[in-house]
Write a protein that holds these residues in place. Structure first.
Motif, mmCIF file in Angstrom:
data_model
loop_
_atom_site.group_PDB
_atom_site.id
_atom_site.type_symbol
_atom_site.label_atom_id
_atom_site.label_comp_id
_atom_site.label_asym_id
_atom_site.label_seq_id
_atom_site.Cartn_x
_atom_site.Cartn_y
_atom_site.Cartn_z
ATOM 1 N N ASN A 1 53.455 -46.375 19.682
ATOM 2 C CA ASN A 1 54.447 -45.879 20.643
ATOM 3 C C ASN A 1 54.994 -46.956 21.572
ATOM 4 O O ASN A 1 55.643 -46.645 22.575
ATOM 5 C CB ASN A 1 53.875 -44.721 21.480
ATOM 6 C CG ASN A 1 53.416 -43.558 20.618
ATOM 7 O OD1 ASN A 1 54.101 -43.183 19.677
ATOM 8 N ND2 ASN A 1 52.244 -43.016 20.926
ATOM 9 N N CYS A 2 54.720 -48.222 21.260
ATOM 10 C CA CYS A 2 55.290 -49.330 22.020
ATOM 11 C C CYS A 2 56.311 -50.066 21.148
ATOM 12 O O CYS A 2 56.213 -50.045 19.914
ATOM 13 C CB CYS A 2 54.204 -50.303 22.472
ATOM 14 S SG CYS A 2 53.111 -49.623 23.732
ATOM 15 N N THR A 3 57.269 -50.701 21.785
ATOM 16 C CA THR A 3 58.299 -51.435 21.056
ATOM 17 C C THR A 3 57.808 -52.829 20.714
ATOM 18 O O THR A 3 57.267 -53.528 21.573
ATOM 19 C CB THR A 3 59.585 -51.535 21.888
ATOM 20 O OG1 THR A 3 60.022 -50.217 22.221
ATOM 21 C CG2 THR A 3 60.697 -52.243 21.111
ATOM 22 N N TRP B 1 62.977 -55.014 18.036
ATOM 23 C CA TRP B 1 63.232 -54.646 19.430
ATOM 24 C C TRP B 1 64.688 -54.198 19.590
ATOM 25 O O TRP B 1 64.969 -53.140 20.156
ATOM 26 C CB TRP B 1 62.921 -55.852 20.306
ATOM 27 C CG TRP B 1 63.003 -55.669 21.776
ATOM 28 C CD1 TRP B 1 63.457 -54.573 22.474
ATOM 29 C CD2 TRP B 1 62.601 -56.621 22.764
ATOM 30 N NE1 TRP B 1 63.368 -54.789 23.826
ATOM 31 C CE2 TRP B 1 62.849 -56.031 24.029
ATOM 32 C CE3 TRP B 1 62.071 -57.908 22.692
ATOM 33 C CZ2 TRP B 1 62.579 -56.711 25.227
ATOM 34 C CZ3 TRP B 1 61.805 -58.572 23.877
ATOM 35 C CH2 TRP B 1 62.048 -57.998 25.135
ATOM 36 N N GLU C 1 65.357 -50.867 17.737
ATOM 37 C CA GLU C 1 64.700 -49.714 18.350
ATOM 38 C C GLU C 1 65.418 -49.270 19.622
ATOM 39 O O GLU C 1 65.624 -48.069 19.842
ATOM 40 C CB GLU C 1 63.235 -50.046 18.655
ATOM 41 C CG GLU C 1 62.473 -48.971 19.423
ATOM 42 C CD GLU C 1 62.409 -47.629 18.687
ATOM 43 O OE1 GLU C 1 62.085 -46.629 19.358
ATOM 44 O OE2 GLU C 1 62.646 -47.583 17.468
ATOM 45 N N ILE C 2 65.820 -50.207 20.466
ATOM 46 C CA ILE C 2 66.528 -49.839 21.701
ATOM 47 C C ILE C 2 67.871 -49.202 21.373
ATOM 48 O O ILE C 2 68.274 -48.199 21.998
ATOM 49 C CB ILE C 2 66.709 -51.057 22.614
ATOM 50 C CG1 ILE C 2 65.349 -51.606 23.059
ATOM 51 C CG2 ILE C 2 67.556 -50.695 23.831
ATOM 52 C CD1 ILE C 2 64.473 -50.603 23.783
ATOM 53 N N ARG D 1 68.585 -47.569 18.659
ATOM 54 C CA ARG D 1 68.291 -46.244 18.101
ATOM 55 C C ARG D 1 68.066 -45.227 19.227
ATOM 56 O O ARG D 1 68.575 -44.109 19.179
ATOM 57 C CB ARG D 1 67.057 -46.310 17.193
ATOM 58 C CG ARG D 1 66.725 -44.990 16.498
ATOM 59 C CD ARG D 1 65.321 -44.969 15.918
ATOM 60 N NE ARG D 1 64.304 -45.040 16.960
ATOM 61 C CZ ARG D 1 63.934 -44.005 17.709
ATOM 62 N NH1 ARG D 1 64.512 -42.813 17.545
ATOM 63 N NH2 ARG D 1 62.983 -44.135 18.610
ATOM 64 N N ARG D 2 67.313 -45.636 20.215
ATOM 65 C CA ARG D 2 67.035 -44.736 21.342
ATOM 66 C C ARG D 2 68.312 -44.395 22.095
ATOM 67 O O ARG D 2 68.498 -43.247 22.521
ATOM 68 C CB ARG D 2 66.020 -45.380 22.309
ATOM 69 C CG ARG D 2 64.633 -45.551 21.723
ATOM 70 C CD ARG D 2 63.716 -46.165 22.754
ATOM 71 N NE ARG D 2 62.439 -46.556 22.186
ATOM 72 C CZ ARG D 2 61.459 -47.152 22.879
ATOM 73 N NH1 ARG D 2 61.639 -47.433 24.159
ATOM 74 N NH2 ARG D 2 60.332 -47.490 22.276
ATOM 75 N N ARG D 3 69.170 -45.368 22.272
ATOM 76 C CA ARG D 3 70.421 -45.117 22.980
ATOM 77 C C ARG D 3 71.303 -44.140 22.200
ATOM 78 O O ARG D 3 71.938 -43.258 22.788
ATOM 79 C CB ARG D 3 71.167 -46.430 23.230
ATOM 80 C CG ARG D 3 70.494 -47.297 24.286
ATOM 81 C CD ARG D 3 71.322 -48.551 24.574
ATOM 82 N NE ARG D 3 70.684 -49.368 25.601
ATOM 83 C CZ ARG D 3 71.179 -50.518 26.041
ATOM 84 N NH1 ARG D 3 72.321 -50.984 25.548
ATOM 85 N NH2 ARG D 3 70.549 -51.199 26.985
ATOM 86 N N GLU D 4 71.343 -44.318 20.910
ATOM 87 C CA GLU D 4 72.152 -43.429 20.078
ATOM 88 C C GLU D 4 71.577 -42.015 20.076
ATOM 89 O O GLU D 4 72.319 -41.020 20.015
ATOM 90 C CB GLU D 4 72.216 -43.962 18.654
ATOM 91 C CG GLU D 4 73.056 -45.229 18.521
ATOM 92 C CD GLU D 4 73.009 -45.803 17.108
ATOM 93 O OE1 GLU D 4 72.357 -45.187 16.241
ATOM 94 O OE2 GLU D 4 73.612 -46.872 16.894
ATOM 95 N N ALA D 5 70.253 -41.922 20.166
ATOM 96 C CA ALA D 5 69.609 -40.606 20.171
ATOM 97 C C ALA D 5 69.799 -39.889 21.509
ATOM 98 O O ALA D 5 69.561 -38.691 21.615
ATOM 99 C CB ALA D 5 68.125 -40.750 19.855
#
Length: 232
Positions: free
Chosen positions: A212-214, A221, A224-225, A227-231
């Motif tokens: 659960n860590c990047t 990195w 993943e960031i 992806r999170r922004r798009e989600a």
């Protein structure tokens, strides 16, 4: 209780009282953990922050604490500093005097980044032969990439990273890698180049990453960031 009374309030705090209070909080187990990361102190950081909250910002007292050279005292010094109270020369000297990782990290993040001199110091530090000072310059550059990238020569920064990051000392390598990731995340026009550099160098590719860590590996990195922004 004596140490507590020596530095009981903002108005009565003294260097000697605070040093006594910090000494009373010294914990061998905390020191053992910190020393594995290069930090030579044994004071719990939560307790340190509680002292700073009680004492409140006091630039003169902060300077006196810094001058002791004691790591815990310097951490407290950073917490009770006012960033605008320091000249560029003072900040430059402090960065060179504070190579302990946690001291350098707090000094750069809590004081230098909030100083009006940050962007004057940044290019000089980037070119400095001292890897701790250079790492501080890269930390300021990462901040600039995120907040105000206009005017940065990003192509030059990427060229420097591509040439030097793989062989840089650890602290400098981490700072350059952080900047590479921020460029890839924040600047779409440079994203492909940042991903390519990260993949070619492979820096931190095998770094252990808890669940659960990047990952600090720049290509992962960046992706993943995003992806999170798009989600959302």
């Amino acid at each position: 209780m004596a140490a507590q009374s020596n530095a009981a309030t903002a108005g009565t705090a003294t260097v000697q009282g605070l040093l006594s209070e910090l000494a009373a909080l010294e914990d061998p187990q905390v020191r053992a953990v910190n020393e594995r990361h290069g930090d030579d102190h044994g004071v719990n950081l939560g307790q340190l922050r509680a002292i700073a909250k009680r004492v409140k910002p006091q630039p003169a007292l902060a300077r006196e604490l810094w001058a002791t050279g004691d790591t815990a005292a310097r951490l407290l010094s950073v917490l009770i500093s006012r960033p605008k109270a320091f000249t560029a020369g003072e900040l430059d000297a402090m960065v060179r005097q504070g190579p302990v990782p946690k001291v350098n990290d707090w000094l750069v993040n809590y004081v230098v980044k909030k100083s009006p001199h940050a962007q004057v110091l940044r290019p000089a530090w980037l070119a400095d032969p001292d890897p701790v000072v250079a790492a501080s310059g890269w930390a300021l550059t990462s901040e600039r990439v995120v907040k105000s990238p206009d005017g940065l020569d990003v192509d030059h920064l990427l060229a420097e990273i591509a040439e030097h990051m793989a062989t840089a000392p650890q602290r400098l390598q981490w700072a350059m890698n952080h900047c590479l990731a921020q460029i890839g995340i924040e600047l779409p026009e440079h994203r492909a180049q940042a991903l390519d550099i990260g993949a070619r160098l492979g820096v931190l590719k095998d770094h252990p990453t808890p669940p659960n860590c990047t990952s600090p590996y720049a290509p992962l990195w960046i992706k993943e960031i995003l992806r999170r922004r798009e989600a959302g």
